[in-house]
Design a protein around this motif. Structure first.
Motif, PDB file in Angstrom:
ATOM      1  N   MET A 190      31.260  62.946  52.600  1.00  0.00           N
ATOM      2  CA  MET A 190      30.099  63.075  51.692  1.00  0.00           C
ATOM      3  C   MET A 190      28.825  62.820  52.500  1.00  0.00           C
ATOM      4  SD  MET A 190      29.361  61.044  48.180  1.00  0.00           S
ATOM      5  CE  MET A 190      30.862  61.272  47.250  1.00  0.00           C
ATOM      6  N   ASN A 191      27.866  63.772  52.436  1.00  0.00           N
ATOM      7  CA  ASN A 191      26.628  63.540  53.180  1.00  0.00           C
ATOM      8  C   ASN A 191      25.697  62.591  52.415  1.00  0.00           C
ATOM      9  OD1 ASN A 191      25.177  64.982  51.288  1.00  0.00           O
ATOM     10  ND2 ASN A 191      25.426  66.930  52.373  1.00  0.00           N
ATOM     11  N   GLN A 225      22.703  62.906  51.142  1.00  0.00           N
ATOM     12  CA  GLN A 225      22.089  63.391  49.895  1.00  0.00           C
ATOM     13  C   GLN A 225      23.041  63.287  48.712  1.00  0.00           C
ATOM     14  OE1 GLN A 225      20.658  67.324  50.593  1.00  0.00           O
ATOM     15  NE2 GLN A 225      18.526  66.677  50.474  1.00  0.00           N
ATOM     16  N   LYS A 226      24.278  63.689  48.975  1.00  0.00           N
ATOM     17  CA  LYS A 226      25.265  63.657  47.882  1.00  0.00           C
ATOM     18  C   LYS A 226      25.526  62.215  47.456  1.00  0.00           C
ATOM     19  CE  LYS A 226      27.882  67.929  48.293  1.00  0.00           C
ATOM     20  NZ  LYS A 226      28.994  68.509  49.022  1.00  0.00           N
ATOM     21  N   SER A 227      25.553  61.318  48.451  1.00  0.00           N
ATOM     22  CA  SER A 227      25.803  59.903  48.106  1.00  0.00           C
ATOM     23  C   SER A 227      24.666  59.366  47.248  1.00  0.00           C
ATOM     24  CB  SER A 227      25.885  59.035  49.358  1.00  0.00           C
ATOM     25  OG  SER A 227      26.729  59.618  50.274  1.00  0.00           O
ATOM     26  N   ALA A 232      22.673  61.096  45.318  1.00  0.00           N
ATOM     27  CA  ALA A 232      22.757  61.708  43.991  1.00  0.00           C
ATOM     28  C   ALA A 232      23.830  61.010  43.153  1.00  0.00           C
ATOM     29  CB  ALA A 232      23.074  63.191  44.120  1.00  0.00           C
ATOM     30  N   ALA A 233      24.959  60.709  43.796  1.00  0.00           N
ATOM     31  CA  ALA A 233      26.051  60.056  43.059  1.00  0.00           C
ATOM     32  C   ALA A 233      25.615  58.668  42.604  1.00  0.00           C
ATOM     33  CB  ALA A 233      27.290  59.959  43.944  1.00  0.00           C
ATOM     34  N   CYS A 292      23.313  58.810  39.710  1.00  0.00           N
ATOM     35  CA  CYS A 292      24.072  59.069  38.474  1.00  0.00           C
ATOM     36  C   CYS A 292      24.623  57.779  37.896  1.00  0.00           C
ATOM     37  CB  CYS A 292      25.258  59.991  38.767  1.00  0.00           C
ATOM     38  SG  CYS A 292      24.875  61.691  38.438  1.00  0.00           S
TER      39      CYS A 292
END
Ligand code: HEC
Length: 153
Positions: free
Chosen positions: A1-2, A4-6, A8-9, A12
């Motif tokens: 997981m890059n 940015q995705k982390s 975003a997660a 959330c």
């Protein structure tokens, strides 16, 4: 997981936690009354078709309606003075009868559920005849002031 995705997660998770933690939006007398109406209408429908489970659900909704916000209770008490007692008695009457309807529905006692329903409806209408207009006027006057004070002009 890059990264940015982390992020975003994580966002959330944080937003979900905030949404869960925030208190339920405050209700008011009008909203409580609208729910009473929905439950009263569906209760009649359920009585007409002998759906005792649905009668009990509606009766439970009426018996356990949310409390009127403290600020509104104060305004009503100020307007009604000593008559506040009678106002509360109407509320109590509707409450007690809705509990009785719930018990009757659980025993599938149609005659008692219907007799209690008619008495409950009398309680709704008697309070309206005595106080609805007066109380509605006091509460909507305050709504107007609040709306105006939020107005940037
Ligand atoms: C203790 C007095 C009292 C009792 C008991 C009561 N009401 Fe009311 N009801 C009011 C008042 C006061 C208002 C006006 C509220 C307002 O305008 O802010 C009202 C308003 C309403 C409205 C109009 C809401 C709107 O959108 O303007 C409905 C529908 C209603 N009540 C249904 C019921 C039903 C159904 C019951 C019985 C299960 C019931 N009420 C019992 C006092 C009562």
């Amino acid at each position: 997981m890059n990264l940015q995705k982390s992020i975003a997660a994580l966002a959330c998770v944080v937003l979900t936690a905030l949404a869960l933690a925030s208190p339920a939006p405050e209700t008011d007398l009008k909203k409580i009354m609208q729910d009473l109406r929905n439950n009263t209408v569906s209760m009649l429908d359920a009585l007409l078709i002998d759906d005792f489970a649905a009668v009990a659900v509606a009766a439970n909704g009426i018996a356990h309606h949310p409390s009127i916000p403290a600020a509104q209770v104060q305004l009503v008490a100020k307007e009604l003075g000593p008559e506040m007692l009678a106002f509360k008695q109407f509320d109590q009457q509707v409450h007690d009868l809705s509990l009785s309807i719930m018990a009757a529905a659980k025993e599938q006692d149609r005659a008692r559920a219907i007799a209690d329903y008619q008495h409950m409806l009398n309680g709704c209408l008697a309070c309206h005849a005595a106080y609805k207009e007066r109380v509605s006027k006091v509460l909507s006057a305050v709504d107007d002031i609040e709306t105006r004070s939020n107005d940037p002009l």
